[in-house]
Design a protein around this motif. Structure first.
Motif, PDB file in Angstrom:
ATOM      1  N   VAL A 112       0.870  -1.179   0.000  1.00 58.20           N
ATOM      2  CA  VAL A 112       0.000   0.000   0.000  1.00 58.20           C
ATOM      3  C   VAL A 112       0.903   1.224   0.000  1.00 58.20           C
ATOM      4  N   LEU A 113       0.686   2.094  -0.981  1.00 57.35           N
ATOM      5  CA  LEU A 113       1.378   3.387  -1.067  1.00 57.35           C
ATOM      6  C   LEU A 113       0.310   4.460  -1.128  1.00 57.35           C
ATOM      7  N   MET A 114       0.298   5.394  -0.163  1.00 54.72           N
ATOM      8  CA  MET A 114      -0.750   6.412  -0.256  1.00 54.72           C
ATOM      9  C   MET A 114      -0.522   7.604   0.663  1.00 54.72           C
ATOM     10  N   ASN A 115      -1.233   8.651   0.332  1.00 58.04           N
ATOM     11  CA  ASN A 115      -1.289   9.876   1.128  1.00 58.04           C
ATOM     12  C   ASN A 115      -2.763  10.101   1.445  1.00 58.04           C
ATOM     13  N   PRO A 116      -3.269   9.540   2.563  1.00 56.44           N
ATOM     14  CA  PRO A 116      -4.699   9.668   2.857  1.00 56.44           C
ATOM     15  C   PRO A 116      -5.102  11.130   3.025  1.00 56.44           C
ATOM     16  N   PRO A 117      -6.325  11.483   2.609  1.00 56.75           N
ATOM     17  CA  PRO A 117      -6.817  12.838   2.890  1.00 56.75           C
ATOM     18  C   PRO A 117      -6.814  13.060   4.399  1.00 56.75           C
ATOM     19  N   TYR A 118      -6.421  14.248   4.834  1.00 53.48           N
ATOM     20  CA  TYR A 118      -6.435  14.520   6.269  1.00 53.48           C
ATOM     21  C   TYR A 118      -7.071  15.876   6.536  1.00 53.48           C
ATOM     22  N   GLY A 119      -7.511  16.067   7.777  1.00 54.95           N
ATOM     23  CA  GLY A 119      -8.164  17.322   8.137  1.00 54.95           C
ATOM     24  C   GLY A 119      -9.672  17.259   7.999  1.00 54.95           C
ATOM     25  N   GLY A 120     -10.188  16.209   7.332  1.00 52.38           N
ATOM     26  CA  GLY A 120     -11.628  16.087   7.155  1.00 52.38           C
ATOM     27  C   GLY A 120     -12.284  15.453   8.369  1.00 52.38           C
TER      28      GLY A 120
ATOM     29  N   ALA B 108       3.995  -1.296   3.547  1.00 58.71           N
ATOM     30  CA  ALA B 108       3.248  -0.061   3.328  1.00 58.71           C
ATOM     31  C   ALA B 108       4.126   1.151   3.585  1.00 58.71           C
ATOM     32  N   ALA B 109       3.859   2.215   2.828  1.00 66.65           N
ATOM     33  CA  ALA B 109       4.454   3.526   3.072  1.00 66.65           C
ATOM     34  C   ALA B 109       3.317   4.535   2.966  1.00 66.65           C
ATOM     35  N   VAL B 110       3.086   5.277   4.050  1.00 70.22           N
ATOM     36  CA  VAL B 110       1.898   6.132   4.147  1.00 70.22           C
ATOM     37  C   VAL B 110       2.290   7.510   4.673  1.00 70.22           C
ATOM     38  N   ILE B 111       1.751   8.556   4.056  1.00 72.81           N
ATOM     39  CA  ILE B 111       1.985   9.927   4.526  1.00 72.81           C
ATOM     40  C   ILE B 111       0.896  10.304   5.520  1.00 72.81           C
ATOM     41  N   LEU B 112       1.304  10.792   6.692  1.00 70.27           N
ATOM     42  CA  LEU B 112       0.340  11.223   7.706  1.00 70.27           C
ATOM     43  C   LEU B 112       0.794  12.534   8.335  1.00 70.27           C
TER      44      LEU B 112
ATOM     45  N   THR C 270       4.161  16.959   7.518  1.00 70.99           N
ATOM     46  CA  THR C 270       3.755  15.568   7.274  1.00 70.99           C
ATOM     47  C   THR C 270       4.927  14.611   7.488  1.00 70.99           C
ATOM     48  N   ASN C 271       4.601  13.330   7.536  1.00 70.15           N
ATOM     49  CA  ASN C 271       5.578  12.292   7.839  1.00 70.15           C
ATOM     50  C   ASN C 271       5.297  11.071   6.976  1.00 70.15           C
ATOM     51  N   ILE C 272       6.357  10.299   6.705  1.00 72.61           N
ATOM     52  CA  ILE C 272       6.172   9.034   5.981  1.00 72.61           C
ATOM     53  C   ILE C 272       6.371   7.891   6.964  1.00 72.61           C
TER      54      ILE C 272
END
Length: 494
Positions: free
Chosen positions: A274-282, A319-323, A367-369
């Protein structure tokens, strides 16, 4: 088509004269559906060549080759005739194509691409000019088609200056670095459950292309991506992006990843990567939160996506995810439960702290990975702070993050050592026990205080909200330690 570099500028200059187009966001959306039809038509030529029985899902009069191509003999639709055809024949036809669960994905994407697409132009002569410029690109020519992939990247970058549409674009330097570090292998499948314009999927494909040696390899790469995108516009851009990068059957779906019970996922719903940058702040409503176990049912969008990722990552998957920072320092019950699950059931081996301006000018939120795999519980987590490169005060539209800016991380990655910087650590390893004792606060090896920067009001408010949440989290941790020492139970009102 000569001078591919001026492609976007030519289209924008023509559209500026059309009364129906209001701003860059509409301009780019108009270009997007036209590009999709042109690219799709080129793909259909390939499919027809490979299969003489191939039948297009698009009626003949609505195929690009039938109405858009201009042979220069004055017979091509233009003016009011073109507007009438596009508004009253083309769009209604494509929006209402007969599609069901058995429809071939490469055909079904036409309807899903046009479901919520818009035709803004009011001048049929200007629309004809736009169509001619786009029709001038020869997607049958490999070199030109390949070069156009780079031009398409410039269209996607334009999204960053097109209002809120910028949220769909993660800088290519970031997606390329994440795909590189995840070390893709042919035969694996990669998912992005909020894929935007498809940047992560493209970076994944580019890593795999270097490994292709046989026809079977090429077919495996073509079948290696899976994306879901909730919003129509980026979905359309993503499908076109995949077609441009040679994915004949883009498994990209116009859907919402948060609207399925995570406990219903089985092994067949899981992915190797899984590679992604989930929407945040919502903030999500209760009907969305109901799809998650009560202890994981956060109202914060990024938190919910983390749960989706954990339930859909295959055993031994990576997985690599941006949060955002808010996930790292959050101490509310739900965030702690998510982080506890992450560390107890997955190996959270690395967190890369990124500079605050990576997503500039869209947002300055830091942000962070997070890199983790499904191989067992976390024993230790390495933190590395990636600093702004020398000579930069911050990243911007004119000075964006480039792939070489990740070189310090690459050098450190294979030979990890703790790095002391000033009064704190730039890189350090913490055990799982140490992190648990700190109430799962992952806000470690962060940035030292910098001079204040004047931000637009919306960003300023977001930044203050982040700072307040961080401060509250620290106060809660201190109070918890004090009450434990004193044996006070605040729940009893003492």
């Amino acid at each position: 088509m000569s001078d591919l570099g001026s492609f976007v500028k030519r289209l924008r200059d023509i559209m500026r004269n059309d009364a129906g187009i209001n701003g860059d966001a509409q301009r780019i959306e108009q270009i997007a559906w036209l590009l999709f039809l042109k690219v799709y038509d080129a793909q259909e030529e390939n499919w027809e060549f490979d299969d003489e029985n191939y039948q297009s899902i698009i009626p003949e009069n609505c195929r690009w080759r039938s109405w858009a191509a201009d042979d220069g003999k004055g017979t091509a639709l233009t003016g009011d005739h073109l507007l009438d055809f596009v508004n009253n024949t083309l769009f209604p036809t494509l929006k209402n194509l007969d599609v069901d669960s058995s429809t071939d994905i490469r055909k079904a994407i036409v309807k899903s691409t046009f479901e919520d697409a818009n035709q803004y132009m009011k001048d049929g002569v200007l629309l004809r000019q736009i169509v001619n410029v786009i029709d001038g690109v020869d997607f049958g020519d490999y070199e030109e088609s390949h070069a156009f992939g780079d031009i398409y990247e410039s269209i996607l970058k334009e999204l960053q200056s097109a209002g809120s549409a910028g949220e769909f674009y993660t800088p290519r330097a970031v997606t390329d670095f994440m795909a590189e570090m995840i070390q893709p292998q042919i035969g694996e499948k990669c998912a992005d459950f909020a894929c935007g314009t498809g940047g992560f999927l493209v970076s994944w494909l580019k890593q795999l292309e270097k490994q292709i040696k046989t026809t079977e390899d090429a077919e495996a790469v073509n079948d290696s991506i899976y994306g879901i995108e909730k919003k129509q516009f980026p979905y359309m851009l993503c499908v076109t992006n995949m077609l441009l990068h040679g994915v004949e059957n883009p498994r990209v779906y116009h859907d919402n990843s948060l609207l399925k019970d995570v406990l219903d996922y089985t092994e067949k719903d899981q992915f190797d990567v899984v590679l992604m940058n989930p929407p945040y702040g919502g903030a999500e409503k209760n009907d969305v939160k109901n799809h998650f176990p009560s202890d994981l049912a956060s109202s914060e969008t990024a938190d919910l996506f983390m749960s989706v990722i954990m339930y859909r990552l295959r055993q031994d998957g990576r997985a690599a995810v941006i949060l955002p920072d808010g996930f790292l320092f959050g101490t509310d019950n739900t965030k702690v439960a998510i982080k506890k699950k992450l560390m107890n059931e997955f190996n959270l081996h690395t967190i890369i702290r990124m500079p605050g301006s990576v997503f500039s000018p869209y947002t300055s939120i830091t942000t962070n990975i997070l890199f983790f795999d499904h191989t067992g519980s976390t024993k230790q987590t390495w933190f590395y702070r990636l600093d702004i490169p020398e000579g930069y005060k911050h990243f911007s539209k004119t000075k964006p993050m480039r792939t070489e800016h990740f070189d310090p991380v690459r050098e450190w990655w294979g030979n990890r050592t703790e790095i002391v910087d000033g009064d704190g650590f730039k890189a350090k390893c913490y055990t799982a026990d140490e992190i648990a004792e700190g109430s799962y606060n992952l806000d470690l090896c962060g940035y030292p205080h910098e001079e204040e920067e004047i931000l637009p009001p919306k960003e300023l408010i977001q930044e203050y909200q982040e700072k307040r949440a961080s401060l509250n989290a620290n106060i809660d941790r201190i109070l918890e330690k004090i009450t434990d020492v004193l044996g006070i139970d605040l729940k009893d009102g003492d």
